[in-house]
Design an enzyme around this catalytic site. Sequence first.
Site, PDB file in Angstrom:
ATOM      1  CG  ASN A 171     110.988  61.011 -19.833  1.00 53.16           C
ATOM      2  OD1 ASN A 171     110.060  60.541 -19.685  1.00 53.16           O
ATOM      3  ND2 ASN A 171     111.004  61.377 -21.326  1.00 53.16           N
ATOM      4  CE  LYS A 188      85.071  87.685  -5.226  1.00 52.39           C
ATOM      5  NZ  LYS A 188      85.230  86.662  -5.696  1.00 52.39           N
TER       6      LYS A 188
HETATM    7  C1  R5P Z   1      85.472  83.654  -8.477  1.00 48.81           C
HETATM    8  O1  R5P Z   1      85.703  84.853  -9.192  1.00 48.81           O
HETATM    9  C2  R5P Z   1      84.576  82.418  -8.303  1.00 48.81           C
HETATM   10  O2  R5P Z   1      83.525  82.983  -8.247  1.00 48.81           O
HETATM   11  C3  R5P Z   1      85.357  82.821  -6.178  1.00 48.81           C
HETATM   12  O3  R5P Z   1      84.728  83.554  -5.614  1.00 48.81           O
HETATM   13  C4  R5P Z   1      86.402  82.444  -6.503  1.00 48.81           C
HETATM   14  O4  R5P Z   1      87.720  81.263  -7.048  1.00 48.81           O
HETATM   15  C5  R5P Z   1      86.770  82.188  -4.977  1.00 48.81           C
HETATM   16  O5  R5P Z   1      88.772  82.567  -5.132  1.00 48.81           O
HETATM   17  P1  R5P Z   1      89.494  82.744  -3.520  1.00 48.81           P
HETATM   18  O6  R5P Z   1      88.718  81.418  -2.383  1.00 48.81           O
HETATM   19  O7  R5P Z   1      90.905  82.368  -3.898  1.00 48.81           O
HETATM   20  O8  R5P Z   1      88.853  83.612  -2.497  1.00 48.81           O
END
Ligand code: R5P
Length: 326
Positions: free
Chosen positions: A48, A205
């Site tokens: 389960n 970013k």
């Molecule tokens: C984000 O805030 C972290 O520092 C990394 O940049 C992030 O976790 C990377 O995620 P992914 O590889 O999915 O872009």
Amino acid sequence: MRNHRRTENSMYGGIKLFSGTSHPLLAAEIAAYLDVPLCGRDIVRFPNENVFWRLHESVRGQDVFLIQTMGSPVSENILELLIGIDCLRRDSAARITVVIPYMAYARSDKKDQPRVPITARLMADLIETAGADRYITVDLHAGQIQGFFSIPGDELTAFHTLSDYFVSRRDEMINPVIVTADLGFAKRGRNFAAKLQCPMAFVEKRRIGNTAQSEALTVIGDVDGCDVIIVDDEISTGGSVQNTIEVVKSHGARDIYVCCSHAVFAGPAIERLRALPIKEIVTTNTLPLSPEKALPNVRVLSIGSLLGEVIRRVHEGRSVGELFNE
Ligand code: R5P
């Protein structure tokens, strides 16, 4: 790291080392460093899907360390950890320290939009409620997450392990520059740049909604004609790395190196990383790397001896900071 095989008395008995099922190789490395066996236990998954722990020996009055990282399958590993803590507590362990090399949900650390949870805080509450007395972890997504715990803990960093490696490769690189794609990571990026005595640049970013997607907008700093070392705390889907590489390449970057503490490598990560022009991806073993994720350009540096030494110092009541000359 030097293995100090000291047998100082602790206020508890000897070290009792347990592991869940999430990362047996790292657990074995830690046990070898400490020169203590991993204690026997059964972890059973019933039909389960309920999880059951049983210890092979009593831990009454002992100083117990439970190693369990939060890689895939994340929910199962978390539950296994919580049930393991409960089992140790009910067997009257004197002190339970959880060793969680990678803490899942650490990115969910604030209410940055309406009607969302703060799951990193929930994780801390669950670990404490289950009965942990201390925690040891590595490179949390944000240092402030330490404040979600009211039990004491040690957040270690893979910075020395990773940066030492790049220092050893420094002479092969042409005009190296450290690039971070996360402004929250800028301070740690700065430490890398200082250690390698090289400049740094930032890639702006932006996350797209609540998806795992992000877009890189522009680069702040000079990467033209430079070898680039992209540093981040983790690679999850590889989207951030992909976008960052596209931006720095369009600004004239030469060879690309990528460096992260946690190789989550989820979803499309492997496909993406394989297709990208990356000379080397340098990471640690906070998470297990399955054979299909072990790309030829991935180099895994072990943090087993670091965790082992910290466990020893916690057990003996000695400073952990002095390990890093702090
Ligand atoms: C984000 O805030 C972290 O520092 C990394 O940049 C992030 O976790 C990377 O995620 P992914 O590889 O999915 O872009």
